[in-house]
Each structure stands twice: as C-alpha cells, then as structure tokens.
Design a protein around this motif. Structure first.
Motif, mmCIF file in Angstrom:
data_model
loop_
_atom_site.group_PDB
_atom_site.id
_atom_site.type_symbol
_atom_site.label_atom_id
_atom_site.label_comp_id
_atom_site.label_asym_id
_atom_site.label_seq_id
_atom_site.Cartn_x
_atom_site.Cartn_y
_atom_site.Cartn_z
ATOM 1 N N PHE A 175 0.850 -1.188 0.000
ATOM 2 C CA PHE A 175 0.000 0.000 0.000
ATOM 3 C C PHE A 175 0.889 1.242 0.000
ATOM 4 C CE2 PHE A 175 -2.902 -3.189 1.309
ATOM 5 C CZ PHE A 175 -4.191 -2.725 1.048
ATOM 6 N N GLY A 176 0.326 2.364 -0.450
ATOM 7 C CA GLY A 176 1.104 3.592 -0.425
ATOM 8 C C GLY A 176 0.249 4.808 -0.675
ATOM 9 N N LEU A 177 0.844 5.968 -0.460
ATOM 10 C CA LEU A 177 0.148 7.241 -0.667
ATOM 11 C C LEU A 177 0.722 7.973 -1.877
ATOM 12 C CD1 LEU A 177 1.872 10.042 0.312
ATOM 13 C CD2 LEU A 177 1.739 8.844 2.477
ATOM 14 N N SER A 178 -0.149 8.637 -2.626
ATOM 15 C CA SER A 178 0.237 9.481 -3.755
ATOM 16 C C SER A 178 1.131 8.724 -4.742
ATOM 17 C CB SER A 178 0.896 10.758 -3.239
ATOM 18 O OG SER A 178 0.996 11.729 -4.272
ATOM 19 N N MET A 179 2.384 9.136 -4.914
ATOM 20 C CA MET A 179 3.288 8.427 -5.824
ATOM 21 C C MET A 179 3.440 6.970 -5.383
ATOM 22 S SD MET A 179 4.945 9.671 -8.500
ATOM 23 C CE MET A 179 6.335 9.389 -9.616
ATOM 24 N N GLY A 180 3.483 6.763 -4.067
ATOM 25 C CA GLY A 180 3.551 5.407 -3.543
ATOM 26 C C GLY A 180 2.268 4.626 -3.755
ATOM 27 N N GLY A 181 1.145 5.347 -3.836
ATOM 28 C CA GLY A 181 -0.110 4.683 -4.165
ATOM 29 C C GLY A 181 -0.092 4.166 -5.585
ATOM 30 N N GLY A 182 0.439 4.982 -6.498
ATOM 31 C CA GLY A 182 0.589 4.536 -7.881
ATOM 32 C C GLY A 182 1.521 3.342 -7.977
ATOM 33 N N GLN A 183 2.653 3.406 -7.257
ATOM 34 C CA GLN A 183 3.577 2.271 -7.244
ATOM 35 C C GLN A 183 2.878 1.011 -6.739
ATOM 36 O OE1 GLN A 183 6.590 4.212 -4.713
ATOM 37 N NE2 GLN A 183 8.107 3.628 -6.237
ATOM 38 N N SER A 184 2.121 1.146 -5.660
ATOM 39 C CA SER A 184 1.476 -0.023 -5.060
ATOM 40 C C SER A 184 0.485 -0.687 -6.014
ATOM 41 C CB SER A 184 0.774 0.386 -3.760
ATOM 42 O OG SER A 184 1.701 0.847 -2.811
ATOM 43 N N LEU A 185 -0.324 0.121 -6.679
ATOM 44 C CA LEU A 185 -1.265 -0.441 -7.649
ATOM 45 C C LEU A 185 -0.524 -1.034 -8.840
ATOM 46 C CD1 LEU A 185 -4.014 2.343 -7.544
ATOM 47 C CD2 LEU A 185 -4.146 0.049 -6.534
ATOM 48 N N ASN A 186 0.474 -0.319 -9.340
ATOM 49 C CA ASN A 186 1.239 -0.814 -10.499
ATOM 50 C C ASN A 186 1.972 -2.111 -10.180
ATOM 51 O OD1 ASN A 186 0.450 1.558 -11.748
ATOM 52 N ND2 ASN A 186 2.446 2.546 -11.607
ATOM 53 N N ALA A 204 -1.113 8.957 -7.483
ATOM 54 C CA ALA A 204 -0.590 10.033 -8.323
ATOM 55 C C ALA A 204 -0.649 9.665 -9.816
ATOM 56 C CB ALA A 204 0.838 10.356 -7.896
ATOM 57 N N PRO A 205 -0.232 10.598 -10.686
ATOM 58 C CA PRO A 205 -0.296 10.338 -12.138
ATOM 59 C C PRO A 205 0.597 9.212 -12.639
ATOM 60 C CG PRO A 205 -0.259 12.696 -11.733
ATOM 61 C CD PRO A 205 0.014 12.032 -10.412
ATOM 62 N N ASN A 206 1.483 8.687 -11.799
ATOM 63 C CA ASN A 206 2.275 7.522 -12.224
ATOM 64 C C ASN A 206 1.440 6.254 -12.268
ATOM 65 O OD1 ASN A 206 2.104 7.547 -9.329
ATOM 66 N ND2 ASN A 206 3.771 6.073 -9.219
ATOM 67 N N THR A 207 0.205 6.313 -11.774
ATOM 68 C CA THR A 207 -0.675 5.140 -11.758
ATOM 69 C C THR A 207 -1.030 4.715 -13.174
ATOM 70 O OG1 THR A 207 -1.656 6.012 -9.719
ATOM 71 C CG2 THR A 207 -2.813 4.203 -10.813
ATOM 72 N N MET A 208 -0.750 3.468 -13.492
ATOM 73 C CA MET A 208 -1.112 2.945 -14.810
ATOM 74 C C MET A 208 -2.613 2.722 -14.887
ATOM 75 S SD MET A 208 1.957 0.130 -15.264
ATOM 76 C CE MET A 208 1.280 -0.463 -16.836
ATOM 77 N N PRO A 209 -3.200 2.814 -16.076
ATOM 78 C CA PRO A 209 -4.637 2.537 -16.200
ATOM 79 C C PRO A 209 -4.965 1.136 -15.712
ATOM 80 C CG PRO A 209 -3.798 3.563 -18.195
ATOM 81 C CD PRO A 209 -2.594 3.210 -17.362
ATOM 82 N N ALA A 210 -6.072 1.005 -15.022
ATOM 83 C CA ALA A 210 -6.467 -0.298 -14.501
ATOM 84 C C ALA A 210 -6.600 -1.331 -15.614
ATOM 85 C CB ALA A 210 -7.772 -0.171 -13.735
ATOM 86 N N ALA A 211 -7.027 -0.895 -16.794
ATOM 87 C CA ALA A 211 -7.210 -1.824 -17.915
ATOM 88 C C ALA A 211 -5.887 -2.470 -18.332
ATOM 89 C CB ALA A 211 -7.828 -1.098 -19.102
ATOM 90 N N LYS A 212 -4.774 -1.746 -18.155
ATOM 91 C CA LYS A 212 -3.460 -2.307 -18.501
ATOM 92 C C LYS A 212 -2.935 -3.237 -17.414
ATOM 93 C CE LYS A 212 -1.753 1.259 -21.651
ATOM 94 N NZ LYS A 212 -0.623 2.196 -21.961
ATOM 95 N N LEU A 213 -3.351 -2.967 -16.184
ATOM 96 C CA LEU A 213 -2.873 -3.779 -15.068
ATOM 97 C C LEU A 213 -3.686 -5.044 -14.887
ATOM 98 C CD1 LEU A 213 -2.252 -0.910 -12.486
ATOM 99 C CD2 LEU A 213 -0.504 -2.233 -13.694
ATOM 100 N N VAL A 214 -4.937 -5.011 -15.320
ATOM 101 C CA VAL A 214 -5.825 -6.164 -15.166
ATOM 102 C C VAL A 214 -6.066 -6.776 -16.543
ATOM 103 C CG1 VAL A 214 -8.075 -6.963 -14.373
ATOM 104 C CG2 VAL A 214 -6.921 -5.106 -13.157
ATOM 105 N N LYS A 215 -5.205 -7.707 -16.914
ATOM 106 C CA LYS A 215 -5.343 -8.369 -18.219
ATOM 107 C C LYS A 215 -6.388 -9.478 -18.186
ATOM 108 C CE LYS A 215 -1.877 -6.056 -20.045
ATOM 109 N NZ LYS A 215 -2.104 -5.043 -21.107
#
Length: 282
Positions: A175-186, A204-215
């Motif tokens: 888990f993470g906040l902001s940039m770390g939130g994006g890292q955690s999801l990615n 944060a904006p470093n978060t990849m689209p969910a569609a790319k992360l969930v194949k």
C-alpha cells in the motif's frame, strides 16, 4: 407573483443541489472515519519498535535504507505477515513516521485489539543513487519505477532473511500514498504471485490505467484478498482514483472504493491506514 417567484427559486436551488451532488464522487459503502485520538501517542500501552536498516541493493548497486516497524511483543519464534508501506514523491523512508504517525496508529490498534500483528516496512521508494526528495519532481519518475525491481529482488529477500515473517503471497501487502499509491497499484497488480493485499491512497499520475494492469479479470479477482482505492473528496488528483475504480467496476473486480473528507494531505492518509490495517491478513 411572490409565491411563484419563491417556488421558482426553491426549485432552482433544488436543481443546483442535485447537480452538485452528482458532480461529487460517491463511495458505494461509506466507511466510518477513525475516532478522535487514533493517531495520538498513548502512555498506557505497549509500543512497537522502529529500526533503521540498510540492505544491499543489486538493482541500484549501493546499500539502501528502510525503516522497519515490529509490533509490540515481537518474538522471533512467531511468524508475522508483512505490510510494505510506500511514501509520496516529496518523502522518503521517514515520511510515514514523521507525517503519518504510522507506528502510533498501529500501536493504538494493537492495544485495542483491532489489527493482526504485522511487520511494516517503510522503504525509500526511489531506486537511484542521485535522486532524492529534493530532486525536481519531473526527474524522479524513473527512480520510482525502478523501485519495483529493488522491492521484489532486494528488499523483500532482505526482510525475509532478517525478520521472522511468513513468506507466502497471502502474507504480503503493498500500500502507499500518492506516488507510492501509484507504485502499489502498479507493482501489486502486476505481481499477484507476490502480493494478495494491494491498495493506493490518493494515487498520483504515475498510476497505470487499470485496464493495462488487469489483463485477466477473473484471475486477478481470484488472487486478491483486498484491493483498496481511495482519495480525499477535495483532492485535485481525484480523477485518477475515480477512473481506476470505475474501470475495476466495469471489469467486475471486487474492491473497496473509499472517499475521505479532505485533500491531498496526511489527515486523509492516516485515516486510510487506520481503516486498511484492520482489514489486513484476516
């Protein structure tokens, strides 16, 4: 005439309220906020311990630092699950302790018997030798992306050889906040063989689209114990989390979509930690 004008004004106000409500993102099942004092140090309870450690990073080629919190009563003959908790673009391994009172929040939860005892790893999410919190934000992105390799190949193996921890995927959370939130999801959603509990706070904006992360939605849903997406209701980055949540809904991926009261600030993220910590490893 006056009565008609009053009715017209009331009707107009009603329409404005409806439009305002529809423009504000809504959580499907709102969660109660943390109680007052949840992040204040209490004198009458046992406390965990925070150690600053150094680990060898083959990814970066140097020794790197991380803070590691062990819960009250930590014993080497007991195996613990591990939460990897990541900071934002302006922080480092100390941010969650200084701004987020993570150790205090966890101590209080344990005292109230509301959380499963866990080890919490607070790393520096920039995998680079020449990038710090003071580096211009537009030059930090690569270091944050490179941390995926450092986390998986250097930090996790270090933690699992140094501390008494459970080593299967269902005993690791990211888990993470902001940039770390994006890292955690990615990183989390791309490595479900390593993590079963994943979430981002005000990502944060470093978060990849969910569609790319969930194949493969079915496979993703099967492997997740918890997927958490949250944001403050006045956060300028709300669109990132809201869009991520909407895509997960479209793909029928079970998750918690939580909207806090506030902006891109620690009061929001501390509340998120309080809520999430109680749900982990159960």
């Amino acid at each position: 005439m006056q009565r008609n004008a009053t009715q017209l004004l009331a009707g107009s106000m009603f329409i404005v309220l409806i439009l305002a409500a529809s423009a504000t993102p809504q959580a499907s099942n709102p969660l109660l906020p943390a109680p007052q004092g949840f992040d204040a140090k209490r004198d009458d309870i046992a406390r965990g311990k925070v150690d600053l450690v150094s680990y060898e990073s083959k990814t970066v080629g140097v020794k790197r630092s991380a803070n590691i919190y062990t819960p009250p009563g930590y014993a080497k003959d007991v195996k613990y699950p591990v939460l990897y908790l990541l900071h934002g673009i302006g922080g480092d391994e100390n941010e969650w302790l200084k701004g987020g009172a993570a150790n205090v929040i966890l101590d209080n939860l344990y005292a109230d018997k509301k959380a499963v005892p866990m080890i919490v790893v607070l790393p520096n999410g920039r995998a680079a030798t020449d990038v710090t919190a003071k580096t211009p934000f537009n030059k930090q992105s690569q270091a944050f992306a490179t941390f995926e390799n450092d986390l998986l190949k250097d930090l996790i193996p270090f933690v699992e050889t140094r501390y008494s921890v459970k080593v299967d995927r269902e005993q690791r959370a990211l888990f993470g906040l902001s940039m770390g939130g994006g890292q955690s999801l990615n990183f989390g959603l791309k490595n479900l063989d390593t993590f079963a509990w994943v979430g981002g706070f005000s990502s944060a904006p470093n978060t990849m689209p969910a569609a790319k992360l969930v194949k493969d939605p079915a496979e993703t849903a099967k492997n997740l114990r918890l997927l958490w997406v949250s944001c403050g209701d006045t956060d300028g980055l709300m669109k990132i989390s809201k869009t991520f949540h909407e895509t997960l809904d479209e793909k029928d991926i079970s998750h918690i979509w939580h909207i806090d009261s506030g902006g891109h600030t620690f009061p929001v993220w501390k509340n998120d930690l309080y809520l999430v910590a109680q749900r982990l490893f159960r």
